[in-house]
Motif scaffolding. Structure first.
Motif, mmCIF file in Angstrom:
data_model
loop_
_atom_site.group_PDB
_atom_site.id
_atom_site.type_symbol
_atom_site.label_atom_id
_atom_site.label_comp_id
_atom_site.label_asym_id
_atom_site.label_seq_id
_atom_site.Cartn_x
_atom_site.Cartn_y
_atom_site.Cartn_z
ATOM 1 N N PRO A 104 -43.729 -21.675 62.700
ATOM 2 C CA PRO A 104 -43.296 -22.480 63.850
ATOM 3 C C PRO A 104 -42.780 -21.613 64.984
ATOM 4 O O PRO A 104 -42.079 -20.625 64.756
ATOM 5 C CB PRO A 104 -42.173 -23.345 63.260
ATOM 6 C CG PRO A 104 -41.652 -22.556 62.088
ATOM 7 C CD PRO A 104 -42.849 -21.827 61.534
ATOM 8 N N ALA B 160 -42.812 -26.019 67.593
ATOM 9 C CA ALA B 160 -42.362 -26.920 66.525
ATOM 10 C C ALA B 160 -40.853 -27.091 66.563
ATOM 11 O O ALA B 160 -40.334 -28.167 66.250
ATOM 12 C CB ALA B 160 -42.807 -26.390 65.166
ATOM 13 N N MET C 283 -39.076 -30.612 66.707
ATOM 14 C CA MET C 283 -38.176 -31.037 65.637
ATOM 15 C C MET C 283 -36.955 -31.776 66.166
ATOM 16 O O MET C 283 -36.345 -32.575 65.449
ATOM 17 C CB MET C 283 -37.737 -29.841 64.797
ATOM 18 C CG MET C 283 -38.760 -29.363 63.784
ATOM 19 S SD MET C 283 -39.228 -30.630 62.566
ATOM 20 C CE MET C 283 -37.657 -30.929 61.744
ATOM 21 N N GLN D 140 -42.368 -27.268 58.964
ATOM 22 C CA GLN D 140 -42.468 -27.048 60.402
ATOM 23 C C GLN D 140 -43.738 -26.275 60.767
ATOM 24 O O GLN D 140 -44.224 -26.367 61.895
ATOM 25 C CB GLN D 140 -41.225 -26.331 60.915
ATOM 26 C CG GLN D 140 -39.976 -27.194 60.833
ATOM 27 C CD GLN D 140 -38.789 -26.570 61.552
ATOM 28 O OE1 GLN D 140 -38.927 -25.896 62.569
ATOM 29 N NE2 GLN D 140 -37.593 -26.794 61.014
#
Length: 570
Positions: A27, A39, A43, A285
């Motif tokens: 990520p 990512a 998130m 992720q």
């Protein structure tokens, strides 16, 4: 010893290639370049949206919609919510899932538009669903898709004004019958402006993201994807298999409405599918980065294209360990068949037919024996009537181990000694017949057989040191690919059909014979029996293991607790 060294190096290389192919990228951090997909940034949305279950019609779903709408409007999108009646069948499904606790009658779709330079052009649409099943936070299904859209829109804006509009479609009630998508494509006034759709889904909690479905006539669409995406995950085998399965996503609705599109999903960490443990911290992720990286690259290319991809003849396509995409017209498969036939014929000249027949018989026994053994082992593991589907999904890693042990054992039983050329050629013949059948009836999927056969045939026709080097190289390449492909096959159908991996076993075995040094009769038989015994042990382990704590709450006989009611914000 030299033979064993070459074989060991080939197997090690195959394992490395398989790991590369099945591992998503790392990520990107939140401070990555603004025009890239991160990512870590996505998130932030995942943690808000998947903080708790948010099934259709719950206050939690209203909170999720509020967050999504605020995010879209803050990025400059013309955004609206559409309240729609929920079909009775969807209401009944939710009522059954919640064991009477919840019976919604309405759903709400969210639609946003990011204007482009020429608003008269057909638009590109990004689609995911914002609802979850009852009892699951849905960090992967489909919060990952929603968060991917939000981060993609942000990155697209950073890249400057695009040629055409970007439409965001976030449907409701997907989990209870694709109801939101059906309502959108039946009556939403903006539906006629959609030129191409990119849909995102998940069945699990991680792993590589794959382009597993396209609209018919995908030649131009695949070409654009290949040019745009730097680390592809795609195959026409997946698109063919999905086309004959009864499964559906929101894209199924848009395809029925004659809207061309792409469908992305990841299916790793399968125990998290519809699970109460599918929380943000459990989401891979890397899978989110993989999905976002591919979707952003594709979306940006579509938005800035002079013309959206039009229908063109379907093509064969597949990624090579996620490093690059191979694509070619389906008729190339018949050229491969010709190369294989001529190559086997040339290599077979002067060899004994009896030995070739023996090789063919051994390959047929390997295929049939593995299919039967895996079917029985799966029954022994607890598959069949009464098995909890979600518990079986959680058992996939063990089922993969069971399948691998059984395949190794059967290979050692049938091919433990070093095989002469005549037997190798004979072993290729049943696979050639399978390849011809696939090319005739499923040409976009036939590459799975034909490409490995071409490589094996080329290696068989070499002599001396070149043959040994090529044999080890082809063994590594094909074994690595079959391990890579077998992993995805077992993640997809392993709980019910682990015998689907027999084709990967057969092709890997044929390639491995090129570098196989052979084993003595006693040790080979002992190792074969040990591997088969291990398969039985793993099968019993799955059967006796307590039911997984990741199963969907509605799949259990236990009473279902209501979703905690939170007071909507003023």
């Amino acid at each position: 010893m030299k033979l064993w060294t070459g074989f060991a190096l080939a197997v090690a290389a195959a394992l490395v290639l398989a790991i590369i192919g099945t591992t998503p990228p790392g990520p990107l951090p939140a401070n990555s370049a603004a025009q890239d997909f991160s990512a870590a940034r996505a998130m932030a949305d995942v943690r808000v949206i998947a903080a708790r279950p948010h099934a259709t019609g719950t206050p939690e779903n209203a909170e999720v919609r509020r967050h999504i709408v605020e995010r879209l409007r803050a990025m400059g999108l013309e955004t609206r919510e559409t309240l729609l009646p929920l079909p009775p069948r969807a209401t009944e499904r939710m009522k059954g899932w919640s064991k009477g606790v919840h019976a919604p009658t309405e759903m709400v779709n969210i639609v946003g538009v990011l204007p482009g330079k020429d608003r008269s052009l057909p638009a590109v649409a990004l689609m995911a669903h914002h609802d979850t099943v009852w009892g699951s936070p849905g960090a992967s299904d489909d919060t990952a898709g929603v968060a991917t859209i939000l981060e993609t829109v942000r990155a697209v804006r950073q890249r400057g004004l695009a040629k055409r509009d970007l439409i965001v479609i976030l449907t409701d009630a997907e989990e209870i019958g694709l109801s939101g998508a059906e309502a959108f494509f039946a009556s939403d006034p903006i539906r006629d402006r959609v030129g191409t759709i990119v849909n995102m889904e998940a069945r699990g909690g991680g792993g590589r993201t794959t382009l597993f479905e396209t609209s018919p006539g995908n030649g131009a669409a695949v070409a654009l994807y290949a040019d745009a995406v730097s680390r592809p995950g795609a195959s026409s085998l997946a698109t063919f298999i999905y086309s004959v399965l009864p499964n559906d996503t929101d894209l199924s609705v848009s395809l029925r409405a004659s809207k061309p599109g792409y469908n992305f999903a990841f299916i790793g960490r399968p125990g998290l599918y519809h699970s109460p443990k599918a929380a943000p911290d459990a989401l891979d992720q890397g899978a989110l980065q993989d999905m976002g990286g591919q979707v952003l690259a594709l979306t940006d290319a579509l938005l800035r294209a002079d013309q959206l991809p039009e229908s063109a003849p379907d093509v064969v396509f597949f990624d090579v360990f996620g490093l690059f995409l191979v694509s070619y017209p389906v008729w190339i498969g018949w050229l491969m068949v010709g190369v294989i036939v001529l190559g086997l014929g040339y290599a077979a000249r002067g060899l004994r037919g009896k030995q070739m027949a023996e090789g063919a018989a051994r390959m047929v026994l390997l295929i049939l024996g593995a299919a039967l053994a895996l079917f029985l082992l799966n029954l022994l593991s607890g598959a069949g009537r009464g098995a909890n589907y979600y518990d079986r999904l959680a058992a996939i890693p063990l089922l993969e181990g069971m399948t691998a042990a059984a395949c190794i054992g059967l290979f050692l039983l049938l091919f433990r000694i070093q095989q002469i050329n005549a037997r190798q050629i004979g072993a290729a013949l049943p696979l050639l017949l399978i390849g011809v059948g696939a090319q005739a009836f499923a040409p976009t999927a036939a590459y799975v057989v034909l490409v490995p056969l071409v490589l094996v045939v080329l290696a068989i026709n070499l002599k001396g040191a070149a043959a040994k080097i090529a044999g080890a190289f082809v063994a590594a390449l094909v074994l690595g690919y079959e391990l890579y492909l077998g992993h995805f096959v077992l993640q997809g159908v392993g709980p019910t059909m682990p015998f689907a991996a027999v084709l990967q076993l057969a092709l890997a075995s044929l390639a491995v014979l090129l570098a196989w040094p052979g084993l003595g009769k006693p040790i080979g038989r002992q190792l074969a029996l040990a591997a088969l015994a291990l398969a039985v042990v793993i099968s019993l382990w799955v059967r006796l293991d307590p039911i997984a704590d990741t199963i969907a709450v509605y799949s259990s006989d236990k009473a279902v607790e209501p979703i905690p009611i939170t007071k909507p914000a003023a």
